[in-house]
Enzyme design. Sequence first.
Site, PDB file in Angstrom:
ATOM      1  N   HIS A 130       0.835  -1.207   0.000  1.00 32.48           N
ATOM      2  CA  HIS A 130       0.000   0.000   0.000  1.00 32.48           C
ATOM      3  C   HIS A 130       0.868   1.254   0.000  1.00 32.48           C
ATOM      4  O   HIS A 130       0.609   2.205  -0.752  1.00 32.48           O
ATOM      5  CB  HIS A 130      -0.915  -0.025   1.229  1.00 32.48           C
ATOM      6  N   GLU A 131       1.894   1.264   0.829  1.00 32.84           N
ATOM      7  CA  GLU A 131       2.768   2.438   0.894  1.00 32.84           C
ATOM      8  C   GLU A 131       3.539   2.629  -0.410  1.00 32.84           C
ATOM      9  O   GLU A 131       3.736   3.760  -0.874  1.00 32.84           O
ATOM     10  CB  GLU A 131       3.732   2.308   2.079  1.00 32.84           C
ATOM     11  N   HIS A 134       1.448   4.375  -2.909  1.00 33.88           N
ATOM     12  CA  HIS A 134       1.485   5.830  -2.761  1.00 33.88           C
ATOM     13  C   HIS A 134       2.692   6.420  -3.489  1.00 33.88           C
ATOM     14  O   HIS A 134       2.597   7.465  -4.124  1.00 33.88           O
ATOM     15  CB  HIS A 134       1.550   6.216  -1.278  1.00 33.88           C
ATOM     16  N   GLU A 199      -6.276   7.191  -0.582  1.00 29.91           N
ATOM     17  CA  GLU A 199      -6.193   5.957   0.192  1.00 29.91           C
ATOM     18  C   GLU A 199      -6.868   4.797  -0.546  1.00 29.91           C
ATOM     19  O   GLU A 199      -6.339   3.687  -0.597  1.00 29.91           O
ATOM     20  CB  GLU A 199      -6.808   6.141   1.577  1.00 29.91           C
TER      21      GLU A 199
END
Length: 325
Positions: A130-131, A134, A199
């Site tokens: 997930h990071e 980003h 998100e």
Amino acid sequence: MNYIRTAMLLAGMTALFMGIGFMIGGQSGMLIALLIAAAMNLFSYWNADKMVLRMHHAREVGEREAPEFYRMIRELAQNAELPMPKVYIIDNPQPNAFATGRNPQNAAVAATTGLLDMLTPEEIAGVMAHELAHVKNHDTLIMTITATIAGAISMLANFAFFFGGNRNNPLGIVGVILMMVVAPLAAMVVQMAISRTREYAADRMGAQICGEPMWLASALAKISRGVEHIHNPDAEANPATAHMFIMNPLSGERMDNLFSTHPNTQNRIDELRKLSDAGLGTGGKGGRSGPMSFTRQAPQQAGPWSGAGPTGPSSAPRRPKGPWG
């Protein structure tokens, strides 16, 4: 569409910033506010990542200090077709993580010891994917600029009370007082809107990077319980960075439950479950033919999963402490 929406929100925040400048000094004040915003954004573009990491006392680690965690990040970065980011660990019992950096070539990912202790390797992989999403989406730069402008708006709104009596101010003292109240709230709402939009996109891409949506879904459930019960003093001291974490580290404090920087956790889990039901991670039509494999090996050297950190609101097994103590 997400990028268009984000651009519109950033434009609205910049206009609000210039409006406060007008309230303080008329047209010249508006121009000065625009120049200040440009200067702050230029500074944050080059230095914000270092500032955020220092705020949270993150320390860089390599393969020698945290071998399994470092190798996991390297494999995920390769799968995401990203350069290897710098890897940091934050000595904090609250399970959380964030990414920073102005571009993929200068990116860094950070995880707390609480996250590494409470979650399984698969769940940690889901969080770090997930990071990295980003990073791949350039969200880290967008979030930094948003935080910078939001902080400046609050600062200017306070200045407006003392210097807002300018004869060019069409609304007078009533307008100044209204601006003091409305401007910071408007900046907060815009900041929340940008963060929530990004998100969901990072959840989806992160599931594609690691190949299994339910790894992240399971991690979000554990992290949600963790942030509700474990205090994060560094985050409380620097609330402007809250939106950078995978989950709001300020949950349960002040008014952050009312003005949350993140989407509802259950909604995020439901969206990830839809991806899993569609076949991603189970050999279906996802970005991979199946999930990546992360297994906990017998501990021959110290590493993030070589043993049992402190227990928290999680069913993860106890294991000896890793290199962070």
